[in-house]
Design a protein around this motif. Structure first.
Motif, PDB file in Angstrom:
ATOM      1  N   LEU A 117       0.825  -1.211   0.000  1.00  0.00           N
ATOM      2  CA  LEU A 117       0.000   0.000   0.000  1.00  0.00           C
ATOM      3  C   LEU A 117       0.855   1.255   0.000  1.00  0.00           C
ATOM      4  CD1 LEU A 117      -2.838  -1.014   2.487  1.00  0.00           C
ATOM      5  CD2 LEU A 117      -2.986  -0.804   0.005  1.00  0.00           C
ATOM      6  N   LEU A 118       1.888   1.281   0.846  1.00  0.00           N
ATOM      7  CA  LEU A 118       2.757   2.459   0.873  1.00  0.00           C
ATOM      8  C   LEU A 118       3.527   2.609  -0.432  1.00  0.00           C
ATOM      9  CD1 LEU A 118       4.289   2.589   4.472  1.00  0.00           C
ATOM     10  CD2 LEU A 118       2.747   4.224   3.400  1.00  0.00           C
ATOM     11  N   LEU A 122       2.765   5.939  -2.622  1.00  0.00           N
ATOM     12  CA  LEU A 122       3.806   6.937  -2.867  1.00  0.00           C
ATOM     13  C   LEU A 122       4.257   6.927  -4.326  1.00  0.00           C
ATOM     14  CD1 LEU A 122       5.963   6.650   0.373  1.00  0.00           C
ATOM     15  CD2 LEU A 122       4.217   8.330  -0.210  1.00  0.00           C
ATOM     16  N   LEU A 123       4.174   5.779  -4.993  1.00  0.00           N
ATOM     17  CA  LEU A 123       4.474   5.753  -6.425  1.00  0.00           C
ATOM     18  C   LEU A 123       3.448   6.576  -7.195  1.00  0.00           C
ATOM     19  CD1 LEU A 123       6.259   4.488  -8.665  1.00  0.00           C
ATOM     20  CD2 LEU A 123       4.586   2.635  -8.787  1.00  0.00           C
ATOM     21  N   ALA A 124       2.182   6.496  -6.804  1.00  0.00           N
ATOM     22  CA  ALA A 124       1.150   7.311  -7.446  1.00  0.00           C
ATOM     23  C   ALA A 124       1.383   8.795  -7.186  1.00  0.00           C
ATOM     24  CB  ALA A 124      -0.227   6.892  -6.940  1.00  0.00           C
ATOM     25  N   LEU A 125       1.765   9.145  -5.962  1.00  0.00           N
ATOM     26  CA  LEU A 125       2.068  10.547  -5.678  1.00  0.00           C
ATOM     27  C   LEU A 125       3.248  11.035  -6.505  1.00  0.00           C
ATOM     28  CD1 LEU A 125       1.632  10.742  -1.799  1.00  0.00           C
ATOM     29  CD2 LEU A 125       0.112  11.649  -3.556  1.00  0.00           C
ATOM     30  N   GLY A 126       4.280  10.189  -6.629  1.00  0.00           N
ATOM     31  CA  GLY A 126       5.415  10.569  -7.473  1.00  0.00           C
ATOM     32  C   GLY A 126       5.022  10.751  -8.918  1.00  0.00           C
ATOM     33  N   ALA A 127       4.122   9.886  -9.400  1.00  0.00           N
ATOM     34  CA  ALA A 127       3.670  10.026 -10.789  1.00  0.00           C
ATOM     35  C   ALA A 127       2.861  11.307 -10.978  1.00  0.00           C
ATOM     36  CB  ALA A 127       2.844   8.800 -11.167  1.00  0.00           C
ATOM     37  N   VAL A 128       2.013  11.643 -10.003  1.00  0.00           N
ATOM     38  CA  VAL A 128       1.242  12.887 -10.089  1.00  0.00           C
ATOM     39  C   VAL A 128       2.172  14.089 -10.094  1.00  0.00           C
ATOM     40  CG1 VAL A 128      -0.389  14.340  -8.837  1.00  0.00           C
ATOM     41  CG2 VAL A 128      -0.838  11.906  -9.082  1.00  0.00           C
ATOM     42  N   ALA A 153      10.869   4.080  -1.577  1.00  0.00           N
ATOM     43  CA  ALA A 153      10.933   4.467  -0.164  1.00  0.00           C
ATOM     44  C   ALA A 153       9.716   3.924   0.595  1.00  0.00           C
ATOM     45  CB  ALA A 153      10.997   5.984  -0.039  1.00  0.00           C
ATOM     46  N   GLY A 154       8.533   4.020  -0.003  1.00  0.00           N
ATOM     47  CA  GLY A 154       7.343   3.500   0.655  1.00  0.00           C
ATOM     48  C   GLY A 154       7.370   1.992   0.830  1.00  0.00           C
ATOM     49  N   TYR A 155       8.022   1.285  -0.091  1.00  0.00           N
ATOM     50  CA  TYR A 155       8.079  -0.174   0.020  1.00  0.00           C
ATOM     51  C   TYR A 155       9.068  -0.623   1.097  1.00  0.00           C
ATOM     52  CZ  TYR A 155       8.411  -5.066  -1.364  1.00  0.00           C
ATOM     53  OH  TYR A 155       8.388  -6.436  -1.363  1.00  0.00           O
ATOM     54  N   TYR A 156      10.188   0.090   1.236  1.00  0.00           N
ATOM     55  CA  TYR A 156      11.225  -0.347   2.176  1.00  0.00           C
ATOM     56  C   TYR A 156      11.116   0.316   3.546  1.00  0.00           C
ATOM     57  CZ  TYR A 156      13.602  -2.757  -1.618  1.00  0.00           C
ATOM     58  OH  TYR A 156      13.905  -3.618  -2.644  1.00  0.00           O
ATOM     59  N   LEU A 157      10.314   1.354   3.691  1.00  0.00           N
ATOM     60  CA  LEU A 157      10.178   2.005   5.002  1.00  0.00           C
ATOM     61  C   LEU A 157       9.620   1.072   6.081  1.00  0.00           C
ATOM     62  CD1 LEU A 157       9.058   5.689   4.306  1.00  0.00           C
ATOM     63  CD2 LEU A 157      11.115   4.916   5.494  1.00  0.00           C
ATOM     64  N   PRO A 158       8.608   0.235   5.802  1.00  0.00           N
ATOM     65  CA  PRO A 158       8.142  -0.670   6.860  1.00  0.00           C
ATOM     66  C   PRO A 158       9.224  -1.608   7.380  1.00  0.00           C
ATOM     67  CG  PRO A 158       6.484  -0.511   5.138  1.00  0.00           C
ATOM     68  CD  PRO A 158       7.687   0.198   4.633  1.00  0.00           C
TER      69      PRO A 158
END
Length: 326
Positions: A117-118, A122-128, A153-158
């Protein structure tokens, strides 16, 4: 594109549209952060409240695990996509989460869902950001980085968060272990059995060291369930992954195997643990002057040099520029 967005915001929100958007974003961050800050794992008055209601520590832990299991029922339908198919990887992640303080059976599934989910969010936010807030003159590789870095970053932060939790939990257990040993020695010398002493220690140290209390409580519950005591103690050492706990488990197993007094073994080992805690404190105190020296060099010496040498350099510069040199 950015000019179009600015004109749209000015049309609907006026010239201070960016300030309004920033304010709303700040309020949302505060609203999200306050529940996280207010959630505490253990409070000093929890034990008193439970005793008034007649609820034991084991019942409270079981109720908490059942509630968490109810919350994760929605992820059960996606288990085949979220659970790692490799048994070795599954065991490694489960062990890591147990050491971080997440022993429930759906912890791996929750971690995987959080990563996905993260990462996607965050990938969608980066694309926007790349599509609407960059110009045509922006290099292509910059656009790729703006899109991919938030997703990674969102994938590895957890995983980073869980590793930090493991280190913090191990530090808390190590700090409270000497006090727990002293209390365990007092209970054993007072005539209680080792099982009763472990339960009493878990109850007494819960407000100060909840992680260590949880480990002792799990040991007591597994022994009550009929598991072999050496296996239960070895499981505790594996969950904690701390040398002091491993040595403590070895001492108890050897004492039970050879028939020596557990009180004598605990007395010697508790004194050793107190000495090791003092040595760790002295080690941190000895490192402190070096850290202060680095801070002093970075933040005190440059301003001092500016104050002492700055006027002289300014006078030399004026003399050379005003008089045309010597």
């Amino acid at each position: 594109m950015q000019d179009v967005l600015n004109s749209i915001m000015e049309t609907f929100l006026g010239p201070d549209g960016m300030i309004y958007i920033a304010g709303v974003a700040g309020v949302l961050l505060v609203a999200i952060g306050i529940p996280i800050i207010l959630v505490k794992k253990s409070e000093p008055l929890d034990r008193i409240t439970r005793e008034r209601k007649g609820i034991t520590l084991a019942d409270a832990e079981g109720e908490q695990l059942s509630k968490h299991g109810d919350r994760n029922q929605k992820l059960a339908k996606y288990a085949q996509y979220l659970d790692p198919q490799d048994e070795e990887e599954m065991s490694k992640k489960r062990k890591m989460l147990v050491r971080a303080g997440y022993p429930h059976k759906d912890a791996v599934r929750t971690l995987q869902a959080t990563q996905i989910l993260l990462g996607v969010g965050l990938l969608a936010l980066g694309a926007v950001y790349t599509l609407f807030l960059t110009t045509d003159e922006t290099p292509f590789y910059h656009k790729v980085l703006f899109t991919m870095i938030p997703g990674l970053a969102g994938y590895y932060l957890p995983n980073y968060w869980v590793n930090k939790r493991v280190a913090k939990r191990q530090e808390d257990i190590q700090d409270g272990f000497p006090d727990a040993l002293d209390l365990l020695l007092v209970c054993v010398e007072a005539g209680q059995s080792l099982d009763q002493s472990i339960i009493r220690v878990a109850t007494e140290i819960e407000p100060s060291y909840p992680a260590l209390a949880g480990e002792f409580l799990m040991v007591a519950q597994e022994i009550k369930a009929g598991k072999d005591k050496p296996d239960v103690l070895r499981s505790m050492a594996d969950r904690c992954d701390i040398k002091d706990i491993t040595s403590f488990v070895t001492v108890l197993i050897q004492s039970a195997t050879f028939g020596t007094s557990i009180a004598d073994a605990l007395r010697v080992y508790a004194a050793e643990m107190r000495d090791k805690r003092v040595m760790r404190a002295e080690e941190k105190a000895n490192v402190l002057p070096t850290k202060l020296t680095v801070g002093t060099m970075m933040f005190c010496v440059p301003p001092l040099l500016i104050i002492l040498i700055g006027p002289s350099l300014h006078g030399i510069a004026e003399a050379l520029s005003g008089n045309g040199g010597f």
